[in-house]
Design an enzyme around this catalytic site. Structure first.
Site, PDB file in Angstrom:
ATOM      1  N   SER A 149       1.076  -1.159   0.078  1.00  0.00           N
ATOM      2  CA  SER A 149      -0.006   0.031  -0.112  1.00  0.00           C
ATOM      3  C   SER A 149       0.972   1.121  -0.009  1.00  0.00           C
ATOM      4  O   SER A 149       1.923   0.981   0.243  1.00  0.00           O
ATOM      5  CB  SER A 149      -1.014   0.070   1.310  1.00  0.00           C
ATOM      6  OG  SER A 149      -1.548   1.190   1.290  1.00  0.00           O
ATOM      7  N   TYR A 162      -2.277  -0.408  10.403  1.00  0.00           N
ATOM      8  CA  TYR A 162      -2.327  -0.811   9.167  1.00  0.00           C
ATOM      9  C   TYR A 162      -1.401  -0.628   8.472  1.00  0.00           C
ATOM     10  O   TYR A 162      -0.645  -1.441   7.994  1.00  0.00           O
ATOM     11  CB  TYR A 162      -3.784  -0.115   8.328  1.00  0.00           C
ATOM     12  CG  TYR A 162      -3.841  -0.380   7.134  1.00  0.00           C
ATOM     13  CD1 TYR A 162      -4.237  -1.694   6.496  1.00  0.00           C
ATOM     14  CD2 TYR A 162      -3.407   0.433   6.011  1.00  0.00           C
ATOM     15  CE1 TYR A 162      -4.255  -1.987   5.288  1.00  0.00           C
ATOM     16  CE2 TYR A 162      -3.518   0.152   4.826  1.00  0.00           C
ATOM     17  CZ  TYR A 162      -3.845  -1.063   4.382  1.00  0.00           C
ATOM     18  OH  TYR A 162      -4.118  -1.592   3.035  1.00  0.00           O
TER      19      TYR A 162
HETATM   20  P1  NDP Z   1     -11.417  -5.522  -0.566  1.00  0.00           P
HETATM   21  O1  NDP Z   1     -12.024  -5.492   0.919  1.00  0.00           O
HETATM   22  O2  NDP Z   1     -12.230  -5.301  -1.644  1.00  0.00           O
HETATM   23  O3  NDP Z   1     -10.758  -7.230  -0.752  1.00  0.00           O
HETATM   24  C1  NDP Z   1      -9.994  -7.836   0.424  1.00  0.00           C
HETATM   25  C2  NDP Z   1      -9.853  -9.173   0.257  1.00  0.00           C
HETATM   26  O4  NDP Z   1      -9.357 -10.055   1.020  1.00  0.00           O
HETATM   27  C3  NDP Z   1     -11.363  -9.914  -0.356  1.00  0.00           C
HETATM   28  O5  NDP Z   1     -11.466 -10.846  -1.102  1.00  0.00           O
HETATM   29  C4  NDP Z   1     -11.534 -10.613   1.165  1.00  0.00           C
HETATM   30  O6  NDP Z   1     -12.314 -11.787   0.637  1.00  0.00           O
HETATM   31  C5  NDP Z   1      -9.809 -10.961   1.405  1.00  0.00           C
HETATM   32  N1  NDP Z   1      -9.771 -11.547   2.789  1.00  0.00           N
HETATM   33  C6  NDP Z   1     -10.008 -10.685   3.920  1.00  0.00           C
HETATM   34  N2  NDP Z   1      -9.662 -11.514   4.897  1.00  0.00           N
HETATM   35  C7  NDP Z   1      -9.193 -12.631   4.656  1.00  0.00           C
HETATM   36  C8  NDP Z   1      -9.022 -13.841   5.009  1.00  0.00           C
HETATM   37  N3  NDP Z   1      -8.643 -14.002   6.422  1.00  0.00           N
HETATM   38  N4  NDP Z   1      -8.509 -15.046   4.420  1.00  0.00           N
HETATM   39  C9  NDP Z   1      -8.657 -15.010   3.192  1.00  0.00           C
HETATM   40  N5  NDP Z   1      -9.052 -13.661   2.375  1.00  0.00           N
HETATM   41  C10 NDP Z   1      -9.314 -12.746   3.047  1.00  0.00           C
HETATM   42  O7  NDP Z   1     -10.334  -4.685  -0.436  1.00  0.00           O
HETATM   43  P2  NDP Z   1      -9.127  -4.533  -1.586  1.00  0.00           P
HETATM   44  O8  NDP Z   1      -9.270  -5.185  -2.727  1.00  0.00           O
HETATM   45  O9  NDP Z   1      -8.834  -3.133  -1.685  1.00  0.00           O
HETATM   46  O10 NDP Z   1      -7.790  -5.169  -0.965  1.00  0.00           O
HETATM   47  C11 NDP Z   1      -6.865  -5.931  -1.493  1.00  0.00           C
HETATM   48  C12 NDP Z   1      -5.588  -5.411  -0.807  1.00  0.00           C
HETATM   49  O11 NDP Z   1      -5.273  -4.335  -1.354  1.00  0.00           O
HETATM   50  C13 NDP Z   1      -5.541  -5.596   0.663  1.00  0.00           C
HETATM   51  O12 NDP Z   1      -3.912  -6.292   1.011  1.00  0.00           O
HETATM   52  C14 NDP Z   1      -5.336  -4.125   1.006  1.00  0.00           C
HETATM   53  O13 NDP Z   1      -4.720  -3.772   1.906  1.00  0.00           O
HETATM   54  C15 NDP Z   1      -4.617  -3.607  -0.512  1.00  0.00           C
HETATM   55  N6  NDP Z   1      -4.913  -2.053  -0.520  1.00  0.00           N
HETATM   56  C16 NDP Z   1      -6.040  -1.497  -1.027  1.00  0.00           C
HETATM   57  C17 NDP Z   1      -6.242  -0.068  -1.185  1.00  0.00           C
HETATM   58  C18 NDP Z   1      -7.487   0.264  -1.545  1.00  0.00           C
HETATM   59  O14 NDP Z   1      -7.559   1.559  -1.065  1.00  0.00           O
HETATM   60  N7  NDP Z   1      -8.383  -0.286  -1.728  1.00  0.00           N
HETATM   61  C19 NDP Z   1      -4.980   0.602  -1.151  1.00  0.00           C
HETATM   62  C20 NDP Z   1      -3.846   0.210  -0.786  1.00  0.00           C
HETATM   63  C21 NDP Z   1      -3.605  -1.365  -0.546  1.00  0.00           C
HETATM   64  P3  NDP Z   1     -13.303 -12.424   2.178  1.00  0.00           P
HETATM   65  O15 NDP Z   1     -14.048 -11.316   2.794  1.00  0.00           O
HETATM   66  O16 NDP Z   1     -14.327 -13.247   1.213  1.00  0.00           O
HETATM   67  O17 NDP Z   1     -12.353 -13.598   2.560  1.00  0.00           O
END
Ligand code: NDP
Length: 252
Positions: A149, A162
């Site tokens: 990030s 975070y």
């Molecule tokens: P979302 O919340 O849309 O997606 C997060 C994903 O992580 C979901 O598919 C969720 O699936 C999965 N997840 C959460 N906990 C678990 C777990 N214990 N086991 C398996 N899967 C898990 O957010 P983003 O797409 O934005 O996030 C993706 C990545 O990008 C993250 O690492 C985030 O920190 C990073 N990021 C995002 C930014 C943003 O502004 N969106 C900016 C910078 C970084 P489910 O709940 O079905 O398990």
């Protein structure tokens, strides 16, 4: 200067496992990489979402399988990697994308959420590396893509824990890169604000309010998927180590 014309790894179909593929960046990445012709394995806890996504990819002519995955459980992650091998015979790329961001000021003492962020964002990535590394080494190489990030580069109020987890993802990635004998490529992709469900789970009202303005200018998740696809598509001798992608205010 010489060019090795036999270096055609960028043309090959790869087996790519993506954690957190049920929404946001992971979902967009699955769609992009499958459209590029790669075989994708989708993992997350919401299996119904994965099933729909795999069907969508299949209907578009792509190849996708899915498996329920909780990245906080090391055995689950090992089984996820094993599924890549049983379905496709190998694992070329692991995208450690799953992440959570329940922001809050430290003084709010939401210690359960601190633990969850450490468990998903740090331990989850380590579980992925632990599961994938022996497989990749045994097959002669592989590529680990870790999603960090802009919070891996800067800290802001409510985001201390975070950001700590994302600084850790960068540190772990750099260590893996340095320890690689050239067989494992390591990429960190650091997105700025991106449209997804990430901020939907912020329980603290101060942090939730602050996010409304902060997240007003956001990238499409497909823009981050494009950055991941760029790193994945490079020839074997090109190791893209870090990409930072921020939304441009001009897009407003
Ligand atoms: P979302 O919340 O849309 O997606 C997060 C994903 O992580 C979901 O598919 C969720 O699936 C999965 N997840 C959460 N906990 C678990 C777990 N214990 N086991 C398996 N899967 C898990 O957010 P983003 O797409 O934005 O996030 C993706 C990545 O990008 C993250 O690492 C985030 O920190 C990073 N990021 C995002 C930014 C943003 O502004 N969106 C900016 C910078 C970084 P489910 O709940 O079905 O398990």
């Amino acid at each position: 200067m010489t060019h090795d014309t036999t270096d055609t790894a960028h043309d090959t179909v790869k087996t790519i496992a993506i954690t957190g593929a049920s929404s946001g960046i992971g979902e967009a990445t699955a769609l992009r990489l499958a459209a590029d012709g790669h075989r994708v394995l989708l993992g997350a806890r919401r299996e119904d979402r994965l099933e729909r996504l795999a069907a969508r990819i299949g209907a578009a002519g792509g190849t996708a399988v899915f498996q329920r995955l909780d990245v906080t459980d090391a055995a689950d992650v090992r089984a996820f990697v094993a599924r890549a091998r049983s379905a496709f015979g190998r694992l070329d790329v692991l995208v450690n994308n799953a992440g959570v961001m329940p922001l809050s000021p430290l003084a709010a003492l939401r210690t359960d959420e601190w633990d969850t962020m450490i468990d998903v964002n740090v331990r989850g990535v380590l579980h992925g590396i632990a599961a994938a590394l022996p497989v990749m080494r045994a097959q002669g190489g592989g590529h680990v893509v870790n999603i960090a990030s802009v919070g891996a580069h800067e800290v802001s109020p409510t985001a201390a824990v975070y950001c700590a987890t994302k600084f850790a993802v960068r540190a772990i990635s750099e260590g893996l890169r340095q320890e690689s004998a050239g067989d494992i490529r390591v990429t960190v992709v650091s997105p700025g604000v991106t449209e997804s469900e990430l901020a939907d789970h912020i329980g603290d009202s101060t942090a939730r309010r602050a996010m409304v303005a902060y997240r007003a200018v956001a990238l499409a998740a497909s823009a981050v998927a494009d950055a991941i696809a760029y790193a994945v598509s490079q020839p074997a001798r090109v190791d893209v180590n870090e990409v930072i992608v921020r939304p441009s205010p001009a897009a407003r």
